[in-house]
Design an enzyme around this catalytic site. Sequence first.
Site, PDB file in Angstrom:
ATOM      1  N   CYS A 120      45.481  41.893  42.540  1.00 52.12           N
ATOM      2  CA  CYS A 120      44.612  42.704  41.699  1.00 52.12           C
ATOM      3  C   CYS A 120      43.751  41.799  40.832  1.00 52.12           C
ATOM      4  O   CYS A 120      44.244  40.811  40.281  1.00 52.12           O
ATOM      5  CB  CYS A 120      45.469  43.619  40.821  1.00 52.12           C
ATOM      6  SG  CYS A 120      44.538  44.707  39.737  1.00 52.12           S
ATOM      7  N   HIS A 173      45.900  51.913  45.616  1.00 46.91           N
ATOM      8  CA  HIS A 173      45.856  50.908  44.546  1.00 46.91           C
ATOM      9  C   HIS A 173      44.767  51.251  43.526  1.00 46.91           C
ATOM     10  O   HIS A 173      45.015  51.243  42.319  1.00 46.91           O
ATOM     11  CB  HIS A 173      45.605  49.526  45.174  1.00 46.91           C
ATOM     12  CG  HIS A 173      45.466  48.419  44.195  1.00 46.91           C
ATOM     13  ND1 HIS A 173      46.427  47.443  44.043  1.00 46.91           N
ATOM     14  CD2 HIS A 173      44.492  48.112  43.314  1.00 46.91           C
ATOM     15  CE1 HIS A 173      46.038  46.590  43.116  1.00 46.91           C
ATOM     16  NE2 HIS A 173      44.860  46.971  42.656  1.00 46.91           N
ATOM     17  N   HIS A 204      44.893  52.848  39.351  1.00 43.65           N
ATOM     18  CA  HIS A 204      44.226  52.359  38.136  1.00 43.65           C
ATOM     19  C   HIS A 204      43.699  53.513  37.285  1.00 43.65           C
ATOM     20  O   HIS A 204      43.730  53.441  36.058  1.00 43.65           O
ATOM     21  CB  HIS A 204      43.060  51.428  38.484  1.00 43.65           C
ATOM     22  CG  HIS A 204      43.467  50.027  38.775  1.00 43.65           C
ATOM     23  ND1 HIS A 204      44.131  49.223  37.867  1.00 43.65           N
ATOM     24  CD2 HIS A 204      43.293  49.255  39.880  1.00 43.65           C
ATOM     25  CE1 HIS A 204      44.340  48.029  38.396  1.00 43.65           C
ATOM     26  NE2 HIS A 204      43.851  48.025  39.619  1.00 43.65           N
TER      27      HIS A 204
END
Length: 190
Positions: A101, A143, A147
């Site tokens: 990330c 993913h 967030h």
Amino acid sequence: MIRQIVQIGNPALRLIANAVEESQIASKEIQSLIDDLIETMRDANGAGLASTQIAVPYRVCVIEVNKNPRYPYKPDIPLTVLINPKVTFLTEERINVYEGCLSVPNLRGRVDRCPEVLIEGLNREGQSLSFIAKGISAGTFQHELDHLDGLVFTDRMNDASSLTTIDEFLENQEEEFKQQVISIVKNYGS
């Protein structure tokens, strides 16, 4: 404009992002945000970037994989802009894959992801999007949507012992993981 990507520990990464009103999508503010996300993601060689990663609490993210040097094993994903996205798991199966990330620099770790998901939302023109993502690409979408709910990949790790620096990953895990990715793509598509 290239924006600063906030890093783990910054409170902006833990915010649950606000939905964008459909009437706001065509605004200069939202369109500029989308442009900045794309430019920032590409500049950092990211596979995706969520607005919370640049400390803007809107439910907007961008995803693109095109021969990405940080993830040479990832299948390509055309540029996708998602506004107010949601994910629906289409199987009980899970794959355990390494993720990294931009907001957790220099680290990778193993995360369980659903290998087949339905992604729904709006594009940058405010039109409805609905598509199925599979395999490694499904994990990329999950993913970025995490967030928007204040989560980073380390929150999804079941076993912290898989956490590794990028240099150690490249030396000790990458080759085996490339073979795993080939198998995942063969089983689920990309």
